[in-house]
Write a protein that holds these residues in place. Structure first.
Motif: not given
Length: 424
Positions: A303-312
């Protein structure tokens, strides 16, 4: 026969396809195990025979004496590890649907790595001892392994390799022979699944959306087309054109796209695989999977990896790896110690690895499979550089597959390859 739990059919296309004719009858009739968290997940939970006192791992502290209890465990230990995880993980699915342009969580399935999804699709669709899958070698080895485990036949339609080993001044390029794939399935109605790896492993070949659309649309095939896109993010950053088969999922009900957090997201250790497909097949997979297949720590990290900042952050690292890939290739083919020992890369290079053939030492320019195998072994055992020998696979004679590393790792790769080539 209705699919248990199905809420929406999605887009029934192509007209000749009927999912009930593809799924094994015993799977269609299956009433899935209903676990405790399917009904309620809040309140005083005395329904699942969990340990109400919590887990038994002491939290790290300044006076902790056990060496395996380190401060980095604190966040994980704060999770509800004594409770069974969610059986459905709707928040993760919602972020994946948004990332891949799909309308809802009904189009998303989560597995323990892509390997679980591969095995599960085979189990729900292909009758053991009677039916088959089709693969296009060279390709990912787990398709055959899962087929053997499930007593399923394998039909092989090899990729076509043109311009191999630098002939005509071009890299060897693999391509899917759509006509031969369709001829094979037309000749053998027992083939239920077609596996296309895009970009390919180890071929680095991207299967075009036109090819996928042609196969999905053809009345010659009544089964399911699977496109395995473990490396797709390494392509999407290099072009503005749609390249992922995820863009076709809403159009075709006989298409499944596999993705993963292992490659571009750098989360191989958490084992999170993804299937994108229309709701009927997603519901079948959901009905058949183990009740709590995705663990709480995995879900928390995903879930954290798929956050906007992580996707960036993922996209930034992918861009760096693409740059490192170009640099590694440039150095391999400009360094005197390596360029005369390597043929031109095989494949289109759409991944976080390259595949290069090892040449004979005599300068003839011919590939040398035995030398490649020796180089692979000596690199690992005497020089601490581990690559993969792929020379026993179709179209990959004498090839080493080299994952793109950091700048320092790539420098070391060139240096150590030079040393071993001088010795062997």
């Amino acid at each position: 026969m209705p699919i248990h739990g199905l809420k929406t059919l999605g887009n029934v296309n192509p007209p000749h396809f009927n999912i009930e004719n593809v799924i094994r009858p015993n799977i269609l009739a299956l009433h899935p195990y209903r676990c405790a968290r399917d009904d309620y997940s809040e309140g005083i939970l005395l329904d699942a025979n969990e340990n109400a006192l919590g887990h038994s791992i002491p939290k790290p502290s300044s006076n902790a004496t056990l060496s395996d209890l380190t401060p980095d465990l604190a966040e994980t230990l704060d999770l509800d590890l004594h409770r069974y995880p969610s059986p459905s993980h709707p928040e993760i699915k919602a972020r994946i649907a948004a990332l891949r342009g799909l309308p809802s969580t009904d189009y998303i399935f989560l597995g323990v790595g892509s390997d679980e999804v591969i095995d599960l699709v085979m189990r729900v669709c292909v009758a053991p001892g009677k039916e088959k899958i089709l693969i296009t070698p060279p390709t990912y080895g787990m398709y055959v392994v899962s087929a053997q485990v499930n007593d399923i036949g394998v039909v092989k339609v090899p990729l076509e390799l043109s311009g191999a080993n630098g002939e005509g001044g071009e890299n060897g390029r693999f391509s899917v022979r759509v006509d031969k794939v369709l001829d094979a399935v037309a000749a053998d109605p027992s083939i239920k699944l077609i596996f296309l790896c895009s970009p390919g492993n180890p071929s680095t070949t991207l299967v075009s959306l036109n090819a996928i659309r042609t196969i999905c649309s053809s009345p010659k095939f009544n089964g399911i087309v699977i496109v395995d896109e473990a490396y797709i993010d390494f392509v999407t950053l290099e072009t503005d054109k749609p390249v992922s088969a995820a863009s076709l999922v809403e159009e075709f009900s006989n298409l499944v796209v596999f993705q993963t957090l292992s490659k571009s997201f750098g989360l191989a250790a958490i084992r999170l695989g993804i299937a994108l497909a229309q709701p009927p097949l997603i519901q079948i997979l959901t009905n058949t999977k183990a009740p709590y297949n995705i663990s709480t720590p995995t879900a928390h990290l995903a879930l954290t990896a798929l956050s906007p900042s992580s996707v960036a952050g993922m996209r930034a690292k992918v861009a760096t790896l693409i740059k490192n890939r170009a640099t590694l290739l440039e150095k391999l083919f400009s360094s005197e110690g390596t360029k005369r020992n390597l043929g031109q890369p095989i494949g289109a290079g759409h991944a976080n690895f390259i595949m290069v053939p090892v040449l004979k030492k005599d300068g003839s320019g011919e590939v040398d499979n035995q030398r490649a195998a020796r180089v692979y072994k000596v690199l690992a055992e005497a020089n601490g550089l581990v690559v993969r020998f792929r020379g026993n696979e179709l179209g990959c004679e004498a090839c080493l597959r080299i994952t793109i590393g950091t700048e320092e790792e790539n420098e070391a790769a060139v240096t150590r390859l030079t040393k071993v080539f001088n010795e062997i």
